[in-house]
Design a protein around this motif. Structure first.
Motif, PDB file in Angstrom:
ATOM      1  N   THR A 292       9.030   3.309  -0.858  1.00 44.85           N
ATOM      2  CA  THR A 292       7.602   3.400  -1.126  1.00 44.85           C
ATOM      3  C   THR A 292       7.300   2.831  -2.513  1.00 44.85           C
ATOM      4  O   THR A 292       6.292   2.133  -2.707  1.00 44.85           O
ATOM      5  CB  THR A 292       7.129   4.857  -1.043  1.00 44.85           C
ATOM      6  OG1 THR A 292       7.299   5.321   0.309  1.00 44.85           O
ATOM      7  CG2 THR A 292       5.662   4.987  -1.412  1.00 44.85           C
TER       8      THR A 292
ATOM      9  N   THR B 228       8.965  12.310  15.884  1.00 39.69           N
ATOM     10  CA  THR B 228       8.028  12.641  14.813  1.00 39.69           C
ATOM     11  C   THR B 228       7.154  13.825  15.196  1.00 39.69           C
ATOM     12  O   THR B 228       6.592  14.494  14.330  1.00 39.69           O
ATOM     13  CB  THR B 228       7.128  11.433  14.485  1.00 39.69           C
ATOM     14  OG1 THR B 228       6.814  10.719  15.684  1.00 39.69           O
ATOM     15  CG2 THR B 228       7.808  10.489  13.523  1.00 39.69           C
TER      16      THR B 228
ATOM     17  N   VAL C 276       0.866  -1.177   0.000  1.00 35.15           N
ATOM     18  CA  VAL C 276       0.000   0.000   0.000  1.00 35.15           C
ATOM     19  C   VAL C 276       0.903   1.227   0.000  1.00 35.15           C
ATOM     20  O   VAL C 276       1.985   1.219   0.598  1.00 35.15           O
ATOM     21  CB  VAL C 276      -0.941   0.008   1.229  1.00 35.15           C
ATOM     22  CG1 VAL C 276      -1.994  -1.083   1.112  1.00 35.15           C
ATOM     23  CG2 VAL C 276      -0.157  -0.161   2.531  1.00 35.15           C
ATOM     24  N   TRP C 277       0.473   2.275  -0.677  1.00 30.27           N
ATOM     25  CA  TRP C 277       1.342   3.438  -0.865  1.00 30.27           C
ATOM     26  C   TRP C 277       1.722   4.124   0.446  1.00 30.27           C
ATOM     27  O   TRP C 277       2.776   4.736   0.565  1.00 30.27           O
ATOM     28  CB  TRP C 277       0.683   4.452  -1.803  1.00 30.27           C
ATOM     29  CG  TRP C 277      -0.564   5.072  -1.230  1.00 30.27           C
ATOM     30  CD1 TRP C 277      -1.843   4.641  -1.386  1.00 30.27           C
ATOM     31  CD2 TRP C 277      -0.641   6.243  -0.411  1.00 30.27           C
ATOM     32  NE1 TRP C 277      -2.723   5.446  -0.712  1.00 30.27           N
ATOM     33  CE2 TRP C 277      -2.014   6.453  -0.106  1.00 30.27           C
ATOM     34  CE3 TRP C 277       0.300   7.134   0.095  1.00 30.27           C
ATOM     35  CZ2 TRP C 277      -2.444   7.504   0.677  1.00 30.27           C
ATOM     36  CZ3 TRP C 277      -0.129   8.194   0.888  1.00 30.27           C
ATOM     37  CH2 TRP C 277      -1.488   8.376   1.167  1.00 30.27           C
ATOM     38  N   TYR C 278       0.861   4.009   1.439  1.00 28.14           N
ATOM     39  CA  TYR C 278       1.090   4.716   2.702  1.00 28.14           C
ATOM     40  C   TYR C 278       1.804   3.851   3.747  1.00 28.14           C
ATOM     41  O   TYR C 278       1.919   4.251   4.913  1.00 28.14           O
ATOM     42  CB  TYR C 278      -0.242   5.194   3.282  1.00 28.14           C
ATOM     43  CG  TYR C 278      -1.265   4.084   3.454  1.00 28.14           C
ATOM     44  CD1 TYR C 278      -1.259   3.267   4.589  1.00 28.14           C
ATOM     45  CD2 TYR C 278      -2.230   3.845   2.485  1.00 28.14           C
ATOM     46  CE1 TYR C 278      -2.184   2.239   4.750  1.00 28.14           C
ATOM     47  CE2 TYR C 278      -3.169   2.826   2.649  1.00 28.14           C
ATOM     48  CZ  TYR C 278      -3.134   2.027   3.773  1.00 28.14           C
ATOM     49  OH  TYR C 278      -4.033   1.017   3.934  1.00 28.14           O
ATOM     50  N   TYR C 279       2.317   2.696   3.351  1.00 27.91           N
ATOM     51  CA  TYR C 279       2.885   1.732   4.305  1.00 27.91           C
ATOM     52  C   TYR C 279       3.900   2.383   5.249  1.00 27.91           C
ATOM     53  O   TYR C 279       3.882   2.150   6.470  1.00 27.91           O
ATOM     54  CB  TYR C 279       3.544   0.584   3.544  1.00 27.91           C
ATOM     55  CG  TYR C 279       4.243  -0.434   4.423  1.00 27.91           C
ATOM     56  CD1 TYR C 279       3.526  -1.459   5.030  1.00 27.91           C
ATOM     57  CD2 TYR C 279       5.614  -0.361   4.665  1.00 27.91           C
ATOM     58  CE1 TYR C 279       4.152  -2.379   5.843  1.00 27.91           C
ATOM     59  CE2 TYR C 279       6.251  -1.277   5.474  1.00 27.91           C
ATOM     60  CZ  TYR C 279       5.525  -2.290   6.059  1.00 27.91           C
ATOM     61  OH  TYR C 279       6.153  -3.201   6.877  1.00 27.91           O
ATOM     62  N   TYR C 280       4.807   3.200   4.705  1.00 35.33           N
ATOM     63  CA  TYR C 280       5.899   3.728   5.531  1.00 35.33           C
ATOM     64  C   TYR C 280       5.527   4.968   6.332  1.00 35.33           C
ATOM     65  O   TYR C 280       6.340   5.448   7.133  1.00 35.33           O
ATOM     66  CB  TYR C 280       7.135   3.998   4.665  1.00 35.33           C
ATOM     67  CG  TYR C 280       7.836   2.721   4.255  1.00 35.33           C
ATOM     68  CD1 TYR C 280       8.456   1.920   5.208  1.00 35.33           C
ATOM     69  CD2 TYR C 280       7.834   2.303   2.934  1.00 35.33           C
ATOM     70  CE1 TYR C 280       9.082   0.736   4.845  1.00 35.33           C
ATOM     71  CE2 TYR C 280       8.462   1.119   2.560  1.00 35.33           C
ATOM     72  CZ  TYR C 280       9.074   0.340   3.527  1.00 35.33           C
ATOM     73  OH  TYR C 280       9.696  -0.831   3.172  1.00 35.33           O
ATOM     74  N   ILE C 281       4.326   5.508   6.135  1.00 34.63           N
ATOM     75  CA  ILE C 281       3.924   6.660   6.943  1.00 34.63           C
ATOM     76  C   ILE C 281       3.746   6.256   8.410  1.00 34.63           C
ATOM     77  O   ILE C 281       4.380   6.851   9.302  1.00 34.63           O
ATOM     78  CB  ILE C 281       2.661   7.326   6.367  1.00 34.63           C
ATOM     79  CG1 ILE C 281       2.970   7.932   4.998  1.00 34.63           C
ATOM     80  CG2 ILE C 281       2.137   8.397   7.332  1.00 34.63           C
ATOM     81  CD1 ILE C 281       1.765   8.519   4.287  1.00 34.63           C
ATOM     82  N   PRO C 282       2.905   5.252   8.734  1.00 35.18           N
ATOM     83  CA  PRO C 282       2.820   4.837  10.142  1.00 35.18           C
ATOM     84  C   PRO C 282       4.127   4.248  10.665  1.00 35.18           C
ATOM     85  O   PRO C 282       4.437   4.394  11.857  1.00 35.18           O
ATOM     86  CB  PRO C 282       1.701   3.789  10.141  1.00 35.18           C
ATOM     87  CG  PRO C 282       1.559   3.347   8.730  1.00 35.18           C
ATOM     88  CD  PRO C 282       1.935   4.518   7.893  1.00 35.18           C
TER      89      PRO C 282
ATOM     90  N   LYS D  18       8.136  -4.643   0.957  1.00 27.90           N
ATOM     91  CA  LYS D  18       8.218  -3.655   2.024  1.00 27.90           C
ATOM     92  C   LYS D  18       8.449  -4.345   3.364  1.00 27.90           C
ATOM     93  O   LYS D  18       7.751  -5.299   3.699  1.00 27.90           O
ATOM     94  CB  LYS D  18       6.940  -2.818   2.076  1.00 27.90           C
ATOM     95  CG  LYS D  18       6.635  -2.074   0.775  1.00 27.90           C
ATOM     96  CD  LYS D  18       5.400  -1.214   0.900  1.00 27.90           C
ATOM     97  CE  LYS D  18       4.982  -0.644  -0.448  1.00 27.90           C
ATOM     98  NZ  LYS D  18       5.995   0.192  -1.089  1.00 27.90           N
TER      99      LYS D  18
END
Length: 512
Positions: A300, A264, A248-254, A305
């Motif tokens: 990303t 952060t 998923v594109w947002y995997y590394y945000i969390p 991942k």
């Protein structure tokens, strides 16, 4: 000697050593990754072969040998044990924090160096991986040394450390520094810098360090090494997902929000200030931002991942945050609201998540309540100190809180949780009951840890293997399965098996 290095050096060194070395060998190796990096150096000694890594007696083309060599040296000095397997990663985590301190001090000032190094050392993902027998910290150190050498115009050092990074994790050892430097030159339009980068001689230095092992491996193993190492473990992993459910594109945000916690909460403000504020260090800060962004975007885009992949962006982020903390340290005419607000929100989410998660493992509840209390007190104090514009006290509050949390983690939470994430207890039970001759069948996830703790290679069960057929055709055998594999057995197979030992009903040692 103490005066030679200065107070800042020893402050960073002592705090980082305390965090990463506390109870380093007190927890068994956690499946599946740590046992891989602990078992392969064992087999280097067993086969007296230090060029071609092996696991389970077979050649292993997954990673270059740098971390295996470091662990092998550690075993030679400290013996074969969990502490020795993790020692190189922990030692290099300390070195990396000190490198960030030294570079921060040279590029900015002493306080920035100290703040940057301690931000890095107290980030959750950094100190967690610093305590693990995996390659990530080794790669981060060499990449950081290479990129910081570039920005400090020590070009030959940049090539040397890129070579060592290539011996640690493959082509990204050159791709990352090269890509980051290219985009920095593109953004700044400072192409004239290429003339001073000693590119021909520097690449020769790089090749002298990185190439010999690859050449020897090709001469020994031929195209299978190229196809497996470069083809599968680099190109295929980048273009095809190893774990499709994670794409998923947002995997590394969390991952970044939690992994770089608690910093952060001030990261976005720091990045914004570094790119918009008028200051004499703009070029250096721009480079650090490009470095961090390149790593984040690269992984990303990558189809495979893993949580640990973005760790190389933590040193530049730590330096940006360290610079910003130094910048606002003495400001009395501005009240900073986003830091305490974000910290309060993330603390609520983090503690709520831990408390809810503890219901699945009640044995951890007491430790989680203590950890939650640490975070809540930290948030309240930071809110108070930032309201009073005492930035220094807010900074040190977070440092002390994270050091305290790391102690709860390694002395309370990890030891209680470890039996559910390691094969050591069941391996010890196997050693007591094994007849010494019967075949042993092991699912892939448990294979490295089982082998490390028993010195029995066994036969690895593949995804597509017909486990029922193995059970019914073997006259006498042992099976190490997870509950998920056991649940797929037929009643006929189950009736042929005797359960010898279990770990929380999740891992089963069975005998026919």
């Amino acid at each position: 000697m103490f005066n030679k290095f200065g107070t800042g050096f020893w402050l960073v060194a002592i705090i980082t050593i305390f965090i990463v070395f506390s109870n380093l060998g007190g927890v068994p190796l956690l499946d599946p990754d740590e046992p891989v990096y602990a078992e392969t150096p064992k087999e280097m000694f067993a086969f007296n072969e230090f060029v071609s890594p092996r696991i389970f007696g077979e050649y292993w083309y997954d990673k270059p040998p740098m971390y295996y060599w470091l662990v092998a040296a550690s075993y030679k000095i400290l013996g074969v044990n969990e502490f020795a397997a993790r020692f190189p990663s922990a030692a290099l985590a300390v070195v990396c924090a000190l490198v960030v301190y030294w570079s921060g001090r040279r590029l900015f000032n002493e306080r920035t160096g100290i703040a940057s190094a301690l931000v890095l050392a107290t980030s959750i993902e950094y100190f967690y991986l610093g305590k693990a027998a995996v390659t990530d910290i080794t790669l981060v150190l060499f990449l950081s040394l290479s990129l910081l050498s570039f920005i400090e115009k020590r070009y030959y050092s940049a090539y040397i450390f890129a070579g060592l990074a290539t011996l640690t994790k493959g082509p990204i050892g050159l791709l990352f520094p090269g890509g980051i430097i290219f985009f920095y030159l593109l953004v700044t339009r400072n192409w004239s810098l290429l003339k001073s980068m000693k590119i021909p001689s520097g690449l020769l230095v790089y090749a002298l360090i990185a190439a010999p092992w690859y050449i020897m491996m090709y001469k020994i193993h031929g195209s299978i090494f190229v196809d497996t190492f470069l083809g599968f473990h680099n190109i295929t992993r980048f273009t095809s997902p190893e774990h499709p459910e994670l794409v998923v594109w947002y995997y590394y945000i969390p991952v970044l929000v939690l992994g770089f916690f608690p910093w952060t909460t001030i990261m976005l403000q720091s990045i914004w200030a570094s790119l918009t504020a008028s200051n004499r260090n703009f070029s250096t800060l721009l480079f650090l931002n490009i470095w961090a962004l390149f790593i984040f975007i690269f992984f990303t885009i990558s189809q495979t991942k893993l949580v640990s992949y973005i760790l190389p962006m933590y040193p530049p982020l730590a330096m940006i945050v360290g610079w910003y903390i130094d910048r606002i340290w003495s400001l009395k005419n501005i009240r900073f609201t986003s830091w305490p607000i974000l910290l309060g929100l993330l603390t609520i989410l983090f503690t709520a998540g831990m408390i809810i998660g503890s219901k699945t493992m009640p044995i951890l509840q007491y430790g989680i309540y203590i950890a939650s209390g640490i975070f809540i007190v930290m948030a309240l104090l930071v809110i108070y100190f930032t309201w009073r514009k005492e930035i220094g006290r807010a900074f040190w509050t977070q440092i002390i809180a994270m050091v305290s949390f790391s102690m709860v983690l390694v002395f309370m939470l990890f030891p209680l949780a470890a039996p559910n994430f390691t094969t050591k207890p069941i391996a010890q039970e196997f050693i007591k009951q094994y007849d010494g001759t019967s075949p042993v069948y092991i699912v892939k996830f448990l294979h490295p840890g089982f082998t490390f703790y028993t010195n029995v290679y066994g036969f690895e069960l593949k995804k597509d293997d017909d486990l029922n057929q193995y059970i019914q055709e073997s006259p006498r055998a042992y099976f190490l399965l997870r509950q998920s594999e056991y649940g797929r057995l037929t009643n006929q197979s189950i009736q042929l098996l005797t359960v010898l030992s279990t770990i929380d009903d999740k891992v089963l040692l069975l005998k026919k």
